[in-house]
Design a protein around this motif. Structure first.
Motif, PDB file in Angstrom:
ATOM      1  N   GLU A   1      32.365  37.834  43.145  1.00  0.00           N
ATOM      2  CA  GLU A   1      32.878  38.957  43.943  1.00  0.00           C
ATOM      3  C   GLU A   1      31.852  39.299  45.020  1.00  0.00           C
ATOM      4  O   GLU A   1      30.746  39.747  44.723  1.00  0.00           O
ATOM      5  CB  GLU A   1      33.137  40.174  43.046  1.00  0.00           C
ATOM      6  N   ARG A   2      32.225  39.039  46.269  1.00  0.00           N
ATOM      7  CA  ARG A   2      31.344  39.354  47.386  1.00  0.00           C
ATOM      8  C   ARG A   2      32.158  39.979  48.497  1.00  0.00           C
ATOM      9  O   ARG A   2      33.330  39.620  48.701  1.00  0.00           O
ATOM     10  CB  ARG A   2      30.659  38.083  47.915  1.00  0.00           C
ATOM     11  N   PRO A   3      31.582  40.927  49.234  1.00  0.00           N
ATOM     12  CA  PRO A   3      32.340  41.556  50.326  1.00  0.00           C
ATOM     13  C   PRO A   3      32.621  40.565  51.449  1.00  0.00           C
ATOM     14  O   PRO A   3      31.933  39.548  51.593  1.00  0.00           O
ATOM     15  CB  PRO A   3      31.406  42.678  50.797  1.00  0.00           C
ATOM     16  N   GLY A   4      33.642  40.875  52.236  1.00  0.00           N
ATOM     17  CA  GLY A   4      33.951  40.063  53.405  1.00  0.00           C
ATOM     18  C   GLY A   4      34.775  38.831  53.105  1.00  0.00           C
ATOM     19  O   GLY A   4      34.803  37.905  53.927  1.00  0.00           O
ATOM     20  N   ARG A   5      35.452  38.810  51.947  1.00  0.00           N
ATOM     21  CA  ARG A   5      36.239  37.623  51.601  1.00  0.00           C
ATOM     22  C   ARG A   5      37.343  37.392  52.633  1.00  0.00           C
ATOM     23  O   ARG A   5      38.152  38.287  52.898  1.00  0.00           O
ATOM     24  CB  ARG A   5      36.867  37.792  50.216  1.00  0.00           C
TER      25      ARG A   5
ATOM     26  N   TRP B   1      31.045  32.006  53.894  1.00  0.00           N
ATOM     27  CA  TRP B   1      31.335  32.915  52.781  1.00  0.00           C
ATOM     28  C   TRP B   1      31.477  32.126  51.482  1.00  0.00           C
ATOM     29  O   TRP B   1      30.947  32.522  50.439  1.00  0.00           O
ATOM     30  CB  TRP B   1      32.623  33.698  53.065  1.00  0.00           C
TER      31      TRP B   1
ATOM     32  N   ALA C   1      29.310  32.563  48.107  1.00  0.00           N
ATOM     33  CA  ALA C   1      30.012  33.150  46.964  1.00  0.00           C
ATOM     34  C   ALA C   1      30.301  32.153  45.851  1.00  0.00           C
ATOM     35  O   ALA C   1      30.677  32.551  44.743  1.00  0.00           O
ATOM     36  CB  ALA C   1      31.328  33.774  47.440  1.00  0.00           C
TER      37      ALA C   1
END
Length: 454
Positions: free
Chosen positions: A117-121, A155, A159
């Motif tokens: 789970e990482r922002p900006g997906r 990304w 990720a």
């Protein structure tokens, strides 16, 4: 890094010193002996095949580890994303174009699920485009990605789960759940799920070969894909009269004799049960067309159509050997006088290409599937009633092949002979065409009744 092209491989041997079955792969690199013991013969055969393919394509082997550089790249990968890219580098040189496409399709579906789970997906469509068009190609085939695709790839690089996470059942379930769905969230077809799972299985087996995983995690998961339907729907097979009406209708389709140029192509699919790729590649030299009686085709080449990014030549119709056969195998197909006459007339009217190909586009190129499919759909409207047009009956040109095989089987031709002509194995033939055998139950009942009466 010291490398060598001096590689020698030996046959797999059983490990006699172990109580539990195991198998040893032995090879030499630059005179240095190497060996690896694996738990199953299948794993040993896969490793030996990978080593042999790397040596065959002239890849340098690392003297320290004894591995070809493509496998060394995979072994040094720490994330799932890096390992997948190294796997594609290894598989690409000796995979058919359609196989490359299939591998990319499956892994582009699974990879977005194997992330933290990482922002900006990025959205699902952007991730798939970035993977299919740029990331999941060998380094030598990658073009410069546009900004959106570059952001999506970066990304994914950040990720992506660690490769060791694949040992966890819950992680692998994420990939299985992903391949069970289409991009729009609806359930994928059973055949699609089965094909993509096979790609995942091969990927994990490669990780086991390189000792990155202790065992294939799919073997521990109680996850059953939907049942697939291998049998041909008998509703698609036309009878002899309908086939002849369709072939006649084809000649009335299109301007400048477009349909007339393709009629013999469709005739080869029906009277000789050729696959479209085999028919498109047919050359005059492959044909024995006597003035009377039966003739013969010698089929040794296929030109299946695929996106140009998956081929080595940049051609959408890369020349391949026959399906499920060696590159030099030839399949003889006897053809009836009707097809002999059609082919002789076609050659007399349209000639052949400089390479001997019988079927060409109006500009002399390879006939595209879009071209003959458009003609076929128009011919169906001319030959069929509205109800038949709406039905599955001969919906695709490929259904002519199904009709041919069904006709031969129902005419009493032995299964081995039909399988040889159609390019199937006998077991696949009987499994795929089981529902197309009409009247066999009545014949069997009659024979049993005769035996009881005797």
């Amino acid at each position: 890094m010291n490398t060598s092209y001096d590689v020698k491989l030996w046959a797999i041997t059983r490990n006699e010193s172990s109580k539990t079955p195991s198998y040893v792969v032995r090879w030499k690199v630059g005179g240095r002996p190497r060996s690896k013991t694996l738990r199953t013969k299948a794993l040993a055969e896969n490793l030996l095949s990978d080593l042999r393919q790397a040596a065959k394509r002239g890849e340098p082997f690392d003297m320290e580890t004894g591995l070809p550089l493509s496998m060394l790249q995979a072994k040094s990968a720490r994330t799932v994303f890096d390992f997948v890219r190294a796997y594609i580098e290894m598989k690409w040189p000796h995979a058919a174009a359609k196989t490359r496409d299939s591998i990319s399709d499956a892994l582009a579906t699974a990879l977005p699920a194997l992330v933290k789970e990482r922002p900006g997906r990025p959205d699902a469509e952007s991730l798939r485009t970035a993977l299919r068009k740029y990331a999941l190609l060998p380094q030598s085939k990658r073009s410069v990605a546009p900004p959106d695709a570059t952001r999506a790839i970066r990304w994914l690089e950040g990720a992506s789960l660690d490769l060791t996470d694949l040992a966890e059942t819950r992680t692998v379930r994420l990939a299985l759940d992903a391949i069970a769905l289409r991009l729009d969230g609806k359930a994928a077809s059973a055949n699609t799920i089965r094909r993509k799972r096979a790609v995942l299985h091969a990927l994990f087996e490669y990780a086991v070969e390189l000792e990155e995983l202790s065992a294939n995690p799919l073997h521990r998961i109680k996850w059953k894909p939907p049942k697939t339907t291998e049998t041909v729907d008998p509703r698609v097979a036309v009878n002899a009269r309908q086939a002849q009406e369709l072939l006649t209708a084809v000649t009335y389709v299109g301007r400048r004799g477009r349909g007339r140029r393709l009629m013999a192509l469709f005739a080869c699919m029906y009277y000789a049960a050729l696959r479209p790729g085999e028919a498109v590649a047919l050359r005059k030299g492959d044909c024995h067309l006597p003035a009377s009686g039966w003739g013969r085709l010698l089929i040794d080449v296929s030109r299946p159509e695929v996106n140009t990014q998956w081929t080595d030549t940049g051609d959408a119709h890369e020349e391949r050997g026959l399906k499920h056969r060696g590159r030099d195998d030839v399949r003889p197909v006897p053809i009836p006088p009707t097809l002999v006459k059609i082919l002789r007339q076609h050659i007399a009217e349209f000639g052949v290409g400089s390479d001997g190909r019988i079927f060409r586009s109006e500009r002399g190129g390879v006939v595209a599937s879009t071209a003959y499919t458009e003609v076929w759909q128009e011919a169906r409207k001319l030959a069929f009633t509205p109800a038949q047009v709406a039905s599955p009956l001969a919906r695709r040109p490929y259904d002519l092949r199904h009709a041919a095989v069904s006709l031969w089987l129902n005419a009493g031709v032995s299964a081995p002979d039909v399988a040889e002509r159609a390019g199937h194995s006998v077991d696949v033939l009987l499994r795929v065409y089981a529902k197309c055998l009409d009247g066999q139950q009545e014949i069997a009942n009659g024979r049993i009744a005769d035996a009881l009466g005797a």
